[in-house]
Design an enzyme around this catalytic site. Sequence first.
Site, PDB file in Angstrom:
ATOM      1  CD  GLN A 302     -35.777  -0.805  61.255  1.00  9.20           C
ATOM      2  OE1 GLN A 302     -36.283  -0.132  61.860  1.00  9.20           O
ATOM      3  NE2 GLN A 302     -34.320  -1.162  61.309  1.00  9.20           N
ATOM      4  CB  CYS A 308     -34.379   2.678  63.094  1.00  8.95           C
ATOM      5  SG  CYS A 308     -32.606   3.071  63.541  1.00  8.95           S
ATOM      6  CG  HIS A 379     -34.589   2.013  67.510  1.00  5.52           C
ATOM      7  ND1 HIS A 379     -34.349   1.301  66.369  1.00  5.52           N
ATOM      8  CD2 HIS A 379     -35.645   1.946  67.965  1.00  5.52           C
ATOM      9  CE1 HIS A 379     -35.792   0.952  65.599  1.00  5.52           C
ATOM     10  NE2 HIS A 379     -36.372   1.349  66.689  1.00  5.52           N
ATOM     11  CG  ASP A 404     -39.712   1.284  66.897  1.00  2.00           C
ATOM     12  OD1 ASP A 404     -39.097   0.893  65.910  1.00  2.00           O
ATOM     13  OD2 ASP A 404     -38.998   1.384  68.019  1.00  2.00           O
TER      14      ASP A 404
END
Length: 435
Positions: A302, A308, A379, A404
Amino acid sequence: MPLISDIPTDTLITGSWDRTLRFWDSRASSPQQSSHDTPERVYQIDLVNNTLVVAMASRLFNIYDIRKVDAPLRQRESSLKFMTRSLACMPDGEGYATASVEGRIAVEYFDPSPVVQEKKYAFKCHRQTINDVDHVWPVNALAFHPTYNTFASAGSDATVSIWDHKVKKRLRQYPKFASSISSLAFNSDGTKLAIAVSYTWDDGEPGLKTAERPAILVRKLGDEVKPKGWTEKAGLVLSQAQFEDVYGLDPELLAMVPQPVKAVVLLFPISEALENKRKEEDEKIKNAGQPHLDPTILWIKQTISNACGTIGLLHALANSDATFSPESPIAQFIDECKDRTPEARAKLLETTPLFANIHAQAASSGQTQVPTDLDTDLHFTCFVPAPVVRGPESPGGYRIVELDGRRAGPVDRGECKNSFLEVSCDKQIDQVLEL
């Protein structure tokens, strides 16, 4: 006493606690045209085309053809366990939504065939946990949008939510009003929503003494009432796969989610302590490695602020066997990502215009909404099942992998046994929240 008007025939239809349905024509010398007995007291009625739905005491429902009201077409029992408080028919004529005093909404369909009846469902709403105590409010009003077939719900918690029942998502929850909401209605073209704010006697006579003055508010509507169709635009074949909200971790709520589940996207609160522990975990993984991790997992770094949600959705799509339309944006993006580094994939994402829209919609759709400010404390992360790397000492089977974009790479969360959804929710998500 509930009442509705059948515009084409200038007929007014009323239902009463005297266990009757009555049809009226105000132009006639004798306004009452007919009266029909019902098996129980009538709480709510609504009409779509020629189909009249009557919600009664004892959780009973009668469905009539208004051209022949001497006997109901069908009799049903409510899917909800508590007293019916509100009812609204879908403008497309496929079914209706009903809600109870116990903070739940059920979506029902007229077609009695088993295939269609499998589509019906119910979910919790208009609830809040305050000081570790669950507060549940009645859902006092429901109304369907005349164009988009989405619907609004309002309750004694003084909130109004907009829902897309087709994909089981909440599209918007408006800021809390001054008091309970007793009724609501869209105007004919769906550009405005009238909201009746008034005391609904949830706290009895003592509550009346401090209740706000009743008011009818009219809210101008925007895109929040439109279904969110970015998945179809991106190229996901919705007949083969779609996103579903998980309304809670109770077994009955997990059972609402269609199977099989290919990925779980989690929205959770972050803190400095949690961030530090996640960095420590990344360092341990860097030193010890992850021998069972599937190297074909597609992970994207990211690099875009507050993206996200977009990254989580892309991780879910790219690491499942979902079907995409040929030459669609998502299919092309995944294909181009395969031979690139995570950083190069991030650069590719930055230059794909469609995903800017996905990013904006991902942050505002679903059961849990993300704040619009840039300094968010929430998140998104994603969990997918991945096959264990085969080897002489490999146990085989599947592992749960966390993806993630803010981490140093994919994280192996252990064996995946039984239902992927249940394992993700019961074990792996708890592990992330406790980090």
